[in-house]
Enzyme design. Sequence first.
Site, short mmCIF file in Angstrom:
data_model
loop_
_atom_site.label_atom_id
_atom_site.label_comp_id
_atom_site.label_asym_id
_atom_site.label_seq_id
_atom_site.Cartn_x
_atom_site.Cartn_y
_atom_site.Cartn_z
N HIS C 36 0.81 -1.24 -0.04
CA HIS C 36 -0.07 -0.03 0.10
C HIS C 36 0.93 1.31 0.11
O HIS C 36 0.37 2.24 -0.33
CB HIS C 36 -0.89 0.12 1.27
CG HIS C 36 -2.21 -0.95 1.20
ND1 HIS C 36 -3.05 -0.95 0.08
CD2 HIS C 36 -2.44 -2.16 1.69
CE1 HIS C 36 -3.71 -1.84 0.28
NE2 HIS C 36 -3.34 -2.54 1.42
N ARG C 61 7.39 -5.26 3.04
CA ARG C 61 6.06 -6.05 2.76
C ARG C 61 5.79 -5.75 1.53
O ARG C 61 5.76 -4.74 1.11
CB ARG C 61 4.79 -5.37 3.59
CG ARG C 61 3.71 -6.13 4.00
CD ARG C 61 2.49 -6.03 2.92
NE ARG C 61 1.82 -4.42 2.89
CZ ARG C 61 0.98 -4.27 3.74
NH1 ARG C 61 0.30 -5.12 4.12
NH2 ARG C 61 0.56 -2.90 3.83
N ASP C 75 17.12 -9.17 -3.10
CA ASP C 75 18.17 -8.69 -3.94
C ASP C 75 18.71 -7.51 -3.78
O ASP C 75 19.93 -7.15 -3.72
CB ASP C 75 17.91 -8.79 -5.59
CG ASP C 75 17.74 -10.10 -5.85
OD1 ASP C 75 18.22 -11.15 -5.58
OD2 ASP C 75 17.44 -10.09 -7.29
N GLU C 136 -4.62 -12.12 7.54
CA GLU C 136 -5.58 -11.31 7.27
C GLU C 136 -6.87 -11.56 6.69
O GLU C 136 -7.50 -10.64 6.07
CB GLU C 136 -4.89 -9.97 7.02
CG GLU C 136 -4.12 -10.22 5.47
CD GLU C 136 -3.47 -9.07 5.24
OE1 GLU C 136 -3.77 -7.67 5.76
OE2 GLU C 136 -2.49 -8.99 4.19
N ASP C 162 -7.42 -5.37 7.64
CA ASP C 162 -7.99 -6.46 6.61
C ASP C 162 -8.68 -7.58 7.56
O ASP C 162 -9.75 -8.00 7.12
CB ASP C 162 -6.88 -7.04 5.68
CG ASP C 162 -6.65 -6.23 4.47
OD1 ASP C 162 -7.77 -5.62 3.99
OD2 ASP C 162 -5.71 -6.11 3.98
MG LIG Z 1 -3.53 -5.93 4.90
#
Ligand SMILES: [Mg+2]
Lengths: 242, 242, 242, 242, 242, 242
Positions: C36, C61, C75, C136, C162
């Site tokens: 996000h 994430r 990497d 989630e 979520d």
């Molecule tokens: Mg989430």
Amino acid sequence: MFTAKSIGYWIALDAPVATERIARLGYDYVVLDGQHGFIDQQGLLAGLMAIELAGCAGLVRVEANNPTPIGRALDAGARGVIIPLIDSASDAAAAVAAARFPPLGTRSYGPMRDPAGTRPKPADVNENVTVVAMIETPRALASVEEICAVPGLDGVYIGPSDLSLALGGAYPGDPAIADVFEQALERIRKAAAASGVAAGIHTPTGEVAARRLAEGFVFATISGDLSHLEQAAAAHLDRARR
Amino acid sequence: MFTAKSIGYWIALDAPVATERIARLGYDYVVLDGQHGFIDQQGLLAGLMAIELAGCAGLVRVEANNPTPIGRALDAGARGVIIPLIDSASDAAAAVAAARFPPLGTRSYGPMRDPAGTRPKPADVNENVTVVAMIETPRALASVEEICAVPGLDGVYIGPSDLSLALGGAYPGDPAIADVFEQALERIRKAAAASGVAAGIHTPTGEVAARRLAEGFVFATISGDLSHLEQAAAAHLDRARR
Amino acid sequence: MFTAKSIGYWIALDAPVATERIARLGYDYVVLDGQHGFIDQQGLLAGLMAIELAGCAGLVRVEANNPTPIGRALDAGARGVIIPLIDSASDAAAAVAAARFPPLGTRSYGPMRDPAGTRPKPADVNENVTVVAMIETPRALASVEEICAVPGLDGVYIGPSDLSLALGGAYPGDPAIADVFEQALERIRKAAAASGVAAGIHTPTGEVAARRLAEGFVFATISGDLSHLEQAAAAHLDRARR
Amino acid sequence: MFTAKSIGYWIALDAPVATERIARLGYDYVVLDGQHGFIDQQGLLAGLMAIELAGCAGLVRVEANNPTPIGRALDAGARGVIIPLIDSASDAAAAVAAARFPPLGTRSYGPMRDPAGTRPKPADVNENVTVVAMIETPRALASVEEICAVPGLDGVYIGPSDLSLALGGAYPGDPAIADVFEQALERIRKAAAASGVAAGIHTPTGEVAARRLAEGFVFATISGDLSHLEQAAAAHLDRARR
Amino acid sequence: MFTAKSIGYWIALDAPVATERIARLGYDYVVLDGQHGFIDQQGLLAGLMAIELAGCAGLVRVEANNPTPIGRALDAGARGVIIPLIDSASDAAAAVAAARFPPLGTRSYGPMRDPAGTRPKPADVNENVTVVAMIETPRALASVEEICAVPGLDGVYIGPSDLSLALGGAYPGDPAIADVFEQALERIRKAAAASGVAAGIHTPTGEVAARRLAEGFVFATISGDLSHLEQAAAAHLDRARR
Amino acid sequence: MFTAKSIGYWIALDAPVATERIARLGYDYVVLDGQHGFIDQQGLLAGLMAIELAGCAGLVRVEANNPTPIGRALDAGARGVIIPLIDSASDAAAAVAAARFPPLGTRSYGPMRDPAGTRPKPADVNENVTVVAMIETPRALASVEEICAVPGLDGVYIGPSDLSLALGGAYPGDPAIADVFEQALERIRKAAAASGVAAGIHTPTGEVAARRLAEGFVFATISGDLSHLEQAAAAHLDRARR
Ligand SMILES: [Mg+2]
Ligand SMILES: [Mg+2]
Ligand SMILES: [Mg+2]
Ligand SMILES: [Mg+2]
Ligand SMILES: [Mg+2]
Ligand SMILES: [Mg+2]
């Protein structure tokens, strides 16, 4: 660089794919606007590559009469530089010096993309760099003959918007100063011819460019991507609504 | 989102200043092309801000029917997404799910620029997100009625180039398949009408958009910045040479 | 990687100078949000460098449970990856495989910034990569024990927003589902403990992080730069107006 | 595209000026690494322009066997794509389909920089796009004959590091598996020859490339900018300290 | 900052991963070229982070003797600045002033990444900033003793290419001026020694660096990534063709 | 532009999503720091769009008193410019001239995002551009009355850190010079009032801003994102550890 009746296009947007397409249309040169355009250092490099890829000559209108942007444009592979807001012969001489290696000038040697990397003598590079001074202020107009006589200068270029305001116009194209404006153009063109430098002018359309070239200007740039795109989108919307 | 005869413009260039000017012309919506356009993640954000600043609705044609680009476009503030290469009702259902928060879908919650940040219920956000499935493959055409019937889908959108090739055309606009192409358009439009979703189409000019809207399409997008700019520059060069 | 009561910070903005300052404060780890957050590939690299420079552990994430973003994050030097929207043990196993070189997994070998460039055996690299599965979704909750038992998984991480929606909440933090939510947390924590993997949770404030760690969570991340900055600016404005 | 004994260079850094210089050296092709390299969408475009400017053929090793990055590389002007981690003939067939317009494949039509913009038939474009499948996993090796027989595939390319690990090596170049590794290479080369597709291999130096070409490989890529630059800087430091 | 026989490396490419690897090789310092290099503001920040991460000292050769780029480099964490095209003692004094906070200079206070953020007194920061004046013009050579005597200057640095042209060479390394060039170097080295500032020189290889350090130069920079990479790629191609 | 007790926020990070959120909080204006902030040309454009989108007034503190960055900020849509390190009335007059079109000044005409594109007379644009001179050097303080009297100047703005050092403080906020510092503020405020220009000041918190506005300053900016974010992250960590 400018042969008789050279026609160029003016780019203000950092969109190399569009720049390449335009450069492939047959323009004699394409100018990337580093002063008012939204093109950063990486964009100038990509734009110059795109123009060169199209077999066209890439110029940069630098942000100011300053050795840093002049050197950067040339290091990135520009075939020439257009210097805004030149006010005097000494301004023009400084621009020329910044764009040429010693002994002709004071350009710092750091060949990145220009031919200096592969040629034995920097002096040979100097021959292939074009320097153009913009004439768009009252002081420039007053000393245009001296500016044109500066050794090493290749051309003068009229910025009609700034020149209009400089001549007292309330806005670019103000008819109240049309006569004065045209007289200024003639004076600049004659000064250039007298010194053997090319006289060029910024124009909004192909029609105006054709007219200016017919009047005797050696090169004319049509400007440019941002306004032409806006005009095209407006025209399509208008037709869609019918 | 689409009211009768909505007219949009299609952007493939990452040039937010141009996008803003175009969005200010009065278009009902502007689409940023995340599939074939040269617009990266930062460019989508800037483009959506530019469109919103103009008081216009910004959509994104995402790169693929995949929750990641769908979520990113919506997180960045898109009012809707156009999903390319939908092949089936299950493809369309997946797209719808990716664009809606539970319980309607499976969009992951991470409000960045969208209204979810200020509204109490994600479900309210769902109402304001438009999902459009592109019909441009043989499989999509064969199941267009099922696609149109997918709950939560807001519209279908014809990609004429891919559809032309899909129908056996040798190139987009190949007259050899003109009849088949027009029949496909009619089938799609009727399927949409039957399910109460909006039918839209991609067009090259304002004239074609007008014609398609007259035929009954609810929305038509004029495409777009890259080709219109090239055409304008070509036309100016032509006039300059006369 | 997570020792008892590890405290992390969550970054959604591509602002490496701020990220570095935060990482220098003493956090055990800092997470860059590739799902996000507004951080592109270049931003992930700069952010990971900034975190490492502060002597802190950088995690990413990733945008999805997909080998491409997982490989890219590693990497670029990430110490570990947090995988969103894991639904099942097979999802978790796929994530583990994507993050480990053979024979443990299928990560493609292309050492750029990670220690593989200087160590003789890729297997040694594997030991130093942390893989965390987000819990989630309803399906993840239903199979959390199986997920926790996936060989090579290092932790599970609760995404409360979520998960709230997944549990039927009308919005994140909906008190109507508070009991169900807390029971889910307990189930996840116990499943993790039973399998010897670390249980972590996303939290909005230091206070909530402290409470969750006291409840037995092994790691807690405080989230994050975008909302804390907005809150700080709001508080200053409020005090300025008094 | 590959004639006998084609030699290429491998680029992992987003540095178009360096890429251009390398492409001007006389390499038959230059590959931009979109999988492990640090080159984003804008970097791929600039790199492809730089390679083309040098009169060299630009390829992209895409991030994954996925139509989105394959289409983007080709839209940006790549002459071909190298697809990592192909596991089977159906994987290879999917890659071929993603790179060719109908009726040969399913590539979506959106000509931006490729020749499709100026040629009448997309089918003509298809002829000029090269598709290469990487053979670097156990499954690929086991079905290399079937992969080579996939219609439309132009070449196979060995990724020695991943293949070494796949064959049980503890690290790339592990002598413990040298015989097995060389046998794998021979099998791949023969499979390619039998199907009339070009066999190529990734190599660390010009010497190894020469050896592999002498063994019968049709093309060999020398890799690459990041490690060669590191080696050069190390060698110069060593000599400076003497 | 420069101890006896310091060896540095010169970076012109915006490729922080390569810069980090080079900085880890054991160089005493690494210089990012902000004048001729293709590194923008974001690239300078990332490059300085990469160098610092390697435990190495990062310097910036700024674009010009101007407080804006000098301040930016230091704000971004540079340990020092190298100022091109110094012509006089007053130029050098201006550079020193721009790099030091009052009362030693006029640097504007805006601690972003430098130690000023955590130390009580800006004066302490001043002690840790190195200022080096490039000697590469005729005027600089003529007044090198005065330049070296400028209070607060830490070093002088010879730019051999510009100095060669300044001395009448037709190209860098022109043997026609070899004697004059070496005499200039000796004069500069003696002037520096007399004033207690460090004399350094730009060199193309480790061998030349070793020779210059043996002659008495305190620091020597090996330049650099762009040319070494080109040379390495050329050498590999040559060996591949045998 | 500044009405009584205007409150602004100061942005040093190139994070338009955060900038937009802050601008939506109700601040009267938001300043993007082009001098010490890490915001490049593209970031200034995105930031100004974000601020305008929030219905707030966007200003730019330019990098230096130089027509290039002043013109660029205004071309990008800034409502005004804050000029650092003004030393004299002639400095202030130069800044005013650079920000106004003829006949009031010498700003070069190149309307990109500002209202000049749609209004008939550039002179009308001039009325809507705010020019603020920073008072933060000994020379500025000594001639503050003359500076305030420069025609066309709209405000003066105190930079407390630089001013503290200028007044002999060992660090910003040094209590040893507290009295002198407060007297300087009073002198500046009175000079502004006498000339009818707005006096503003840079402050670290809402509390200080409130106090300064109560003392009679017309506008106060709270600074800013980088330090507030660091403080918030530190506070959360502290609470998490309890
Ligand atoms: Mg989430
Ligand atoms: Mg002008
Ligand atoms: Mg399509
Ligand atoms: Mg591989
Ligand atoms: Mg030099
Ligand atoms: Mg200041």
